[in-house]
Design a protein around this motif. Structure first.
Motif, PDB file in Angstrom:
ATOM      1  N   PRO A 143       0.822  -1.225   0.000  1.00  0.00           N
ATOM      2  CA  PRO A 143       0.000   0.000   0.000  1.00  0.00           C
ATOM      3  C   PRO A 143       0.849   1.266   0.000  1.00  0.00           C
ATOM      4  O   PRO A 143       1.927   1.310   0.594  1.00  0.00           O
ATOM      5  N   ASP A 144       0.323   2.292  -0.654  1.00  0.00           N
ATOM      6  CA  ASP A 144       0.993   3.595  -0.678  1.00  0.00           C
ATOM      7  C   ASP A 144       0.050   4.700  -0.226  1.00  0.00           C
ATOM      8  O   ASP A 144       0.260   5.875  -0.518  1.00  0.00           O
ATOM      9  N   ARG A 145      -1.014   4.300   0.493  1.00  0.00           N
ATOM     10  CA  ARG A 145      -1.948   5.267   1.064  1.00  0.00           C
ATOM     11  C   ARG A 145      -2.658   4.616   2.246  1.00  0.00           C
ATOM     12  O   ARG A 145      -2.637   3.400   2.415  1.00  0.00           O
ATOM     13  N   GLU A 146      -3.275   5.457   3.057  1.00  0.00           N
ATOM     14  CA  GLU A 146      -3.985   4.968   4.230  1.00  0.00           C
ATOM     15  C   GLU A 146      -5.246   4.209   3.827  1.00  0.00           C
ATOM     16  O   GLU A 146      -5.781   4.411   2.738  1.00  0.00           O
ATOM     17  N   ASN A 187      -1.897   3.297   8.401  1.00  0.00           N
ATOM     18  CA  ASN A 187      -1.927   4.723   8.736  1.00  0.00           C
ATOM     19  C   ASN A 187      -0.608   5.380   8.381  1.00  0.00           C
ATOM     20  O   ASN A 187       0.451   4.758   8.508  1.00  0.00           O
ATOM     21  N   ASP A 188      -0.676   6.651   7.997  1.00  0.00           N
ATOM     22  CA  ASP A 188       0.522   7.450   7.771  1.00  0.00           C
ATOM     23  C   ASP A 188       1.144   7.713   9.139  1.00  0.00           C
ATOM     24  O   ASP A 188       0.486   8.209  10.047  1.00  0.00           O
ATOM     25  N   ARG A 211      -7.140  -3.556  -1.418  1.00  0.00           N
ATOM     26  CA  ARG A 211      -7.651  -2.505  -0.540  1.00  0.00           C
ATOM     27  C   ARG A 211      -9.152  -2.700  -0.388  1.00  0.00           C
ATOM     28  O   ARG A 211      -9.839  -3.093  -1.330  1.00  0.00           O
ATOM     29  N   LYS A 238       7.505   5.282   7.375  1.00  0.00           N
ATOM     30  CA  LYS A 238       6.468   6.105   6.733  1.00  0.00           C
ATOM     31  C   LYS A 238       5.065   5.634   7.100  1.00  0.00           C
ATOM     32  O   LYS A 238       4.158   6.428   7.312  1.00  0.00           O
ATOM     33  N   TRP A 239       4.879   4.319   7.142  1.00  0.00           N
ATOM     34  CA  TRP A 239       3.559   3.736   7.397  1.00  0.00           C
ATOM     35  C   TRP A 239       3.597   2.870   8.646  1.00  0.00           C
ATOM     36  O   TRP A 239       4.612   2.274   8.979  1.00  0.00           O
TER      37      TRP A 239
END
Length: 79
Positions: free
Chosen positions: A7-10, A40-41, A71, A49-50
Motif C-alpha cells: 500500500p501507498d496510502r492509508e 496509517n501514515d 484494498r 512512513k507507514w
C-alpha cells in the motif's frame, strides 16, 4: 488470493502478517489466514512512513512485514 503491491496510502486492506516486529518470546503473531488490517501514515520516512495495525496485536507493525491483498473500499453512508 493474488498478492497485491505494498500500500501507498492509508486505508483498510486484506493482508497476512508474515514477519512480525516486536513479538514477545513464546507468542506467534503470524497470520494463519487473510485478515483486515489498517494502514496509517506515521509521519515518518522510509520504513517508518507507514504503520499497520492488526486486530489483537498492540504494537503497530512495519509495512514490510506483510503479504498484501486488495484494498477495502471506504465506507460511504448514503442518505
Amino acid at each position: 488470493m493474488t498478492q497485491y503491491p505494498t500500500p501507498d496510502r492509508e486505508g483498510h486492506f486484506w493482508a497476512k502478517l508474515v514477519h512480525p516486529h516486536r513479538e514477545p518470546d513464546g507468542e506467534d503473531w503470524k497470520s494463519p489466514d487473510w485478515e483486515v488490517v489498517q494502514v496509517n501514515d506515521n509521519n515518518g520516512t522510509g520504513d517508518d512512513k507507514w504503520r499497520v495495525y492488526v486486530p489483537g496485536i498492540e504494537p503497530g507493525q512495519l509495512i514490510d512485514a506483510f503479504i498484501w491483498g486488495p484494498r477495502i473500499p471506504d465506507f460511504s453512508q448514503s442518505t
